[in-house]
Design an enzyme around this catalytic site. Structure first.
Site, short mmCIF file in Angstrom:
data_model
loop_
_atom_site.label_atom_id
_atom_site.label_comp_id
_atom_site.label_asym_id
_atom_site.label_seq_id
_atom_site.Cartn_x
_atom_site.Cartn_y
_atom_site.Cartn_z
CE LYS A 114 -4.38 -1.48 1.97
NZ LYS A 114 -5.41 -1.19 2.97
CE LYS A 197 -8.74 -9.56 -2.08
NZ LYS A 197 -8.14 -9.39 -0.76
CE LYS A 200 -13.29 -1.61 0.08
NZ LYS A 200 -14.21 -2.06 1.13
#
Ligand code: TRP
Length: 335
Positions: A114, A197, A200
């Site tokens: 991240k 994956k 959102k």
């Protein structure tokens, strides 16, 4: 004084919940709630480890709660609540920040992913994200945590924190957490790229099926899902090099409670012009009623807020003795 059968799990209320969240987590939560004392948490404090638009965060917290209820989380059986409505999470996280080691956090692969290249610019909140996760679970002395594969490393850290706390203070206070990794949990991939994956944060809405999508949208997204020109094989081994086809078979299998083997047998030799409409019908039969129910709940935000308020009240009651005992062990002067 450990509870024998208590589960805790969390989901970030950022953006729409989607099919990946449903098949990977929420559906399993629904089936566990009778068996275990269950706490399900919308982790808004985790969400702000990366910048969020405040209005959107409020809206998606309410929306996320509506989706959980629509998916079958029953507030009579489970606690559904918002993390920031119970200050115990933040308080315990601070104590755990003083237990966890920098070396442990440096090993967390999710932080590395991240934070990306610009690690110096990542928030310290993102860095200690897994410490807050440990606090979420241990504030209730939850023993079992249903999570997907990607959270296993964070759970191991939570175990290390619990053990380290117990040994530093010479107590048997926090339980050893067991992950509940589901045999049936499905890692749902993007409809546009079978190697990524479903997420959102993907720029393309066609990459995912949102739990709020209506029947037409679901059908359209499945029709447009990326595939290859070959027919389906009679066995999943034939899908090894075909990530998009494999994903659609996995979704079909999960939604129909069958194995990929059974689906390949059933559709052996079928082309996607046959398989996709069958998948769309199946997906619509399960997801469209949930989307309708979410829409109904969206029209009644006070009802949803009431459920969350009651959930948070009970959560505070449950964590209060754990936090008080923890503070005493640490040596904080009682008021
Ligand atoms: N990190 C989890 C995720 O992104 C969400 C989460 C926060 C969680 N706290 C938790 C999951 C505690 C299980 C237990 O999926």
């Amino acid at each position: 004084m450990t509870e024998t059968n208590r589960i805790f799990s969390g989901v970030q209320p950022t953006g729409n919940l989607h099919l990946g969240n449903y098949l990977g987590a929420i559906r399993n939560w629904v089936s566990l709630q009778g068996e275990y004392e269950s706490l399900f948490c919308l982790v808004d404090m985790h969400a702000i480890t990366e910048a969020q638009d405040p209005k959107a965060l409020t809206a998606s917290t309410l929306e996320g709660a509506a989706s959980l209820l629509a998916a079958g989380i029953d507030p009579e059986k489970s606690l559904v609540f918002v993390q920031s409505q119970n200050p115990a999470h933040a308080e315990l996280a601070w104590i755990f920040n003083c237990i966890a080691r920098i070396g442990w956090l440096n090993r967390m692969t999710q932080f590395k992913d991240k934070a990306g290249k610009n690690r110096e610019n990542a928030t310290t909140g993102l860095y200690v994200y897994p410490v807050l996760m440990a606090a979420d679970i241990l504030a209730y002395k939850a023993t079992h945590v249903p999570v997907g594969d990607d959270q296993k490393q964070h759970l191991e850290l939570a175990r290390d924190i619990a053990q380290s706390f117990n040994s530093q203070f010479g107590v048997d206070h926090f339980p050893i957490i067991e992950p509940l990794i589901f045999g049936t949990a499905t890692r749902v991939m993007s409809l546009r790229d079978g190697t990524a994956k479903m997420s959102k944060s993907d720029a393309s809405d066609f990459s995912r099926i949102n739990l709020t999508d209506d029947a037409d949208t679901i059908a359209k997204k499945i029709r447009k899902a990326r595939t290859d020109p070959d027919p389906l094989p009679g066995h999943p081994d034939g899908l090894a090099e075909r990530p998009e086809a494999k994903n659609l078979v996995a979704i079909y299998a999960a939604l129909s409670n069958q194995t990929p083997e059974q689906i390949c047998q059933e559709f052996d030799g079928a082309t996607f012009s046959t398989f996709k409409p069958a998948l769309a019908d199946l997906a619509i039969s399960i997801l469209a009623p949930m989307a309708d129910e979410t829409a109904r709940l969206r029209a009644d935000p006070e009802y949803v807020r009431g459920i969350l308020r009651t959930g948070a009240e009970k959560a505070r009651e449950m964590s209060q003795p754990v936090l008080a005992a923890t503070k005493e062990i640490v040596g904080f002067l009682a008021p």
